[in-house]
Scaffold this motif. Structure first.
Motif, PDB file in Angstrom:
ATOM      1  N   LEU A  25       0.770  -1.109  -0.006  1.00 14.56           N
ATOM      2  CA  LEU A  25      -0.038   0.074  -0.111  1.00 14.56           C
ATOM      3  C   LEU A  25       1.016   1.158   0.086  1.00 14.56           C
ATOM      4  O   LEU A  25       0.529   2.185  -0.705  1.00 14.56           O
ATOM      5  CB  LEU A  25      -0.893   0.011   1.143  1.00 14.56           C
ATOM      6  N   ASP A  26       1.943   1.269   0.876  1.00 13.21           N
ATOM      7  CA  ASP A  26       2.814   2.252   0.844  1.00 13.21           C
ATOM      8  C   ASP A  26       3.458   2.729  -0.580  1.00 13.21           C
ATOM      9  O   ASP A  26       3.596   3.787  -0.900  1.00 13.21           O
ATOM     10  CB  ASP A  26       3.874   2.285   1.894  1.00 13.21           C
ATOM     11  N   SER A  27       3.817   1.409  -1.234  1.00 11.99           N
ATOM     12  CA  SER A  27       4.459   1.814  -2.647  1.00 11.99           C
ATOM     13  C   SER A  27       3.469   2.183  -3.587  1.00 11.99           C
ATOM     14  O   SER A  27       3.765   3.106  -4.507  1.00 11.99           O
ATOM     15  CB  SER A  27       4.942   0.428  -3.068  1.00 11.99           C
ATOM     16  N   VAL A  28       2.246   1.971  -3.396  1.00 10.01           N
ATOM     17  CA  VAL A  28       1.321   2.511  -4.582  1.00 10.01           C
ATOM     18  C   VAL A  28       0.984   3.852  -4.153  1.00 10.01           C
ATOM     19  O   VAL A  28       0.898   4.764  -5.170  1.00 10.01           O
ATOM     20  CB  VAL A  28      -0.300   1.680  -4.600  1.00 10.01           C
ATOM     21  N   VAL A  29       0.833   4.354  -2.829  1.00 11.94           N
ATOM     22  CA  VAL A  29       0.640   5.611  -2.503  1.00 11.94           C
ATOM     23  C   VAL A  29       1.703   6.507  -2.985  1.00 11.94           C
ATOM     24  O   VAL A  29       1.855   7.704  -3.540  1.00 11.94           O
ATOM     25  CB  VAL A  29       0.382   5.919  -1.096  1.00 11.94           C
ATOM     26  N   ALA A  30       3.103   6.001  -2.583  1.00  9.52           N
ATOM     27  CA  ALA A  30       4.196   6.839  -3.102  1.00  9.52           C
ATOM     28  C   ALA A  30       4.267   6.849  -4.717  1.00  9.52           C
ATOM     29  O   ALA A  30       4.690   7.929  -5.105  1.00  9.52           O
ATOM     30  CB  ALA A  30       5.567   6.316  -2.633  1.00  9.52           C
ATOM     31  N   PHE A  31       4.049   5.995  -5.186  1.00 12.75           N
ATOM     32  CA  PHE A  31       3.980   6.033  -6.816  1.00 12.75           C
ATOM     33  C   PHE A  31       3.038   7.102  -7.133  1.00 12.75           C
ATOM     34  O   PHE A  31       3.101   7.862  -8.363  1.00 12.75           O
ATOM     35  CB  PHE A  31       3.687   4.390  -7.381  1.00 12.75           C
TER      36      PHE A  31
END
Length: 187
Positions: A144-150
């Protein structure tokens, strides 16, 4: 809370293409990040994925193109299962696709319900994985953190994360339904 072994066993990784595939009805939006979410609409774990993404993307700095792809098998078309649609539709500007018999899922190399693919505006894969910490559970996790950062910065913090869900190719009711008892799920 103790999770049973099924709750923490990831689904199949599949083989998503590094570039947006040719022949798909789903079009890449060249002006912004593209997030695709593949779901088996009868998988109870799908609700956690949709809830996590709609909450996180609604707060993200960027506004991605979001496509929910609901894999529907002909043998289950009479079943209830559109319950995911209102949750997904709550995310402003998203599109919901009916993927009859999983043709789009196969095109994108996706095997497991809850798989999220994040492609940049040029159609390059930046992230492939799940956004829940286990089957049917909500809470912070690397995916989830990766998608938000992206979505916010154009860079995923990690290229992948385990995905927890039922096999999309299953024409029967998903296996999570039978395994859900005793997992401590909050659905």
């Amino acid at each position: 809370m103790t999770l049973n072994p099924h709750a923490v066993r990831p689904g199949g990784a599949g083989s998503p293409p590094g570039r947006w595939p040719a022949g798909t009805a789903i079009r890449v939006d060249p002006g912004r990040p593209n997030v695709l979410i593949f779901l088996h609409p009868l998988c109870p774990c799908s609700r956690a994925t949709v809830d996590e993404l709609t909450g996180a993307l609604g707060r993200a700095e960027g506004r991605p193109a979001v496509d929910f792809v609901l894999v529907r098998h002909p043998s289950l078309l009479g079943e209830a299962g559109r319950g995911i649609d209102p949750r997904a539709a709550a995310l402003q500007g998203c599109r919901i696709w009916d993927d009859l018999d999983g043709a789009e899922a196969r095109r994108f190399g996706v095997e497991t319900s809850g798989r999220v693919l994040a492609y940049d505006a040029q159609g390059r894969l930046a992230f492939s994985g799940g956004v829940t910490p286990s089957r049917g559970h909500r809470g912070g996790n690397e995916g989830l953190d990766s998608v938000v950062a992206f979505v916010s910065s154009g860079r995923a913090t990690s290229p992948s994360h385990a995905v927890y869900g039922c096999p999309l190719a299953s024409p029967s009711k998903p296996s999570c339904r039978a395994q859900a008892a005793g997992t401590g799920r909050r659905d």
